[in-house]
Design an enzyme around this catalytic site. Structure first.
Site, mmCIF file in Angstrom:
data_model
loop_
_atom_site.group_PDB
_atom_site.id
_atom_site.type_symbol
_atom_site.label_atom_id
_atom_site.label_comp_id
_atom_site.label_asym_id
_atom_site.label_seq_id
_atom_site.Cartn_x
_atom_site.Cartn_y
_atom_site.Cartn_z
ATOM 1 N N GLY A 134 -17.745 -2.579 -7.519
ATOM 2 C CA GLY A 134 -17.183 -1.624 -8.471
ATOM 3 C C GLY A 134 -15.682 -1.464 -8.411
ATOM 4 O O GLY A 134 -15.165 -0.380 -8.693
ATOM 5 N N TYR A 194 0.856 -1.194 0.000
ATOM 6 C CA TYR A 194 0.000 0.000 0.000
ATOM 7 C C TYR A 194 0.893 1.245 0.000
ATOM 8 O O TYR A 194 1.513 1.578 1.008
ATOM 9 C CB TYR A 194 -0.906 0.027 1.219
ATOM 10 C CG TYR A 194 -2.041 -0.974 1.205
ATOM 11 C CD1 TYR A 194 -2.287 -1.803 0.127
ATOM 12 C CD2 TYR A 194 -2.895 -1.085 2.315
ATOM 13 C CE1 TYR A 194 -3.330 -2.714 0.130
ATOM 14 C CE2 TYR A 194 -3.954 -1.999 2.321
ATOM 15 C CZ TYR A 194 -4.151 -2.803 1.232
ATOM 16 O OH TYR A 194 -5.184 -3.707 1.249
#
Length: 297
Positions: free
Chosen positions: A213, A54
């Site tokens: 999504g 990340y």
């Protein structure tokens, strides 16, 4: 209203945590990232999901700077992929046992700790994203052997699984699995049988992409007319409806929504207070579940 706490590993935690992926959006504003994480702790967030990839270590570095031992925040990280700054996809698979061990060491170093609370083994078998190929196709038993060895050595507190199939979860149960982190949302509910198994085994269910999504063409919770109607009737956002539904759906669900915005963080934390009447809940439950199986590599 839902119960606001749930079991996670050997702890009881607030059911709304924080996913650190979005901290990477604040890489040029480190002080804002630190302040955001401090605000999460002030709001009662006591579990944070992160990974070395990340922000290429930025999220872990912010966690190390922002969180203090007295905050009592359980930090969950993951192995199975490593940063790949120069790649078209910003991570590379790292599924081999020696790579899993190296990833644990990387997370220990970047988080500045001697022991990782929970480490998820991300198998990348399900959900949208990369799939293992070649020497990255590794037997589960070989991976669990190194994970349990790391736990025995005291470098890992507990083992979780991520992006796994029902069969893999069943095979891994004897190793002592404390959580499963799969792509799952109101509009993509293929893992209902796995969720039921987790409930019966006392395993936390931690959905990522909780609003769907994740990639273009995949269904989004916030596009659903029923979700929009429920949100309008309650005076809340469609995102809050999608997150609150997850908490209502099963008692072992823990949320890790991510954001780089303090107001959005506060909105996420309040979803545990949202109540649906029987009609609204039935309407939401009736939304069609669609596939999110769209590999990108």
């Amino acid at each position: 209203m839902t119960t606001t706490t749930a079991a996670f590993a050997t702890r009881t935690v607030f059911r709304i945590g924080y996913g650190a992926l979005q901290l990477a959006r604040l890489q040029d504003r480190r002080s804002e990232a630190v302040a955001l994480l401090r605000r999460a702790a002030e709001l009662g967030v006591d579990h944070v999901d992160t990974a070395e990839f990340y922000g290429f270590g930025f999220a872990n570095d912010v966690i190390r700077q922002a969180l203090r031992p007295e905050d009592g925040v359980l930090v969950v990280t993951k192995v199975g992929a490593d940063p790949n700054p120069s790649g078209q996809v910003p991570l590379r698979l790292a599924q081999r046992p020696e790579q899993l061990r190296a990833s644990v060491e990387d997370n220990l170093r970047s988080l500045g700790v001697d022991r990782l609370d929970v480490v998820n083994l991300r198998r990348l078998e399900t959900g949208p994203g990369l799939r293992p190929e070649g020497d990255q196709v590794v037997e589960l038993d070989d991976q669990l052997a190194v994970m349990t060895a790391l736990r025995d050595e005291g470098k890992i507190g507990a083992i979780g699984l991520s992006s796994v199939s029902l069969d893999v979860l069943r095979r891994a149960l004897p190793a002592g699995v404390v959580c499963v982190q799969n792509a799952y949302s109101l509009v993509s509910r293929a893992d209902e049988e796995m969720l039921r198994l987790c409930v019966s085994e006392g395993i936390a269910w931690v959905p990522f992409f909780p609003l769907g999504g994740a990639f273009p063409g995949l269904p989004k919770v916030t596009d659903e007319p029923t979700v929009l109607a429920v949100a309008e009737s309650l005076g809340i956002t469609p995102s809050q409806v999608g997150l609150a539904w997850l908490l209502h759906h099963a008692p072992n669900v823990l949320l890790i929504p991510g954001t780089a915005d303090a107001a959005h963080l506060e909105a996420n934390v309040t979803v545990g207070e949202i109540t649906f009447d029987a009609a609204a809940l039935a309407a939401l439950d009736g939304i069609e579940s669609r596939s999110d199986e769209v590999p990108i590599g």
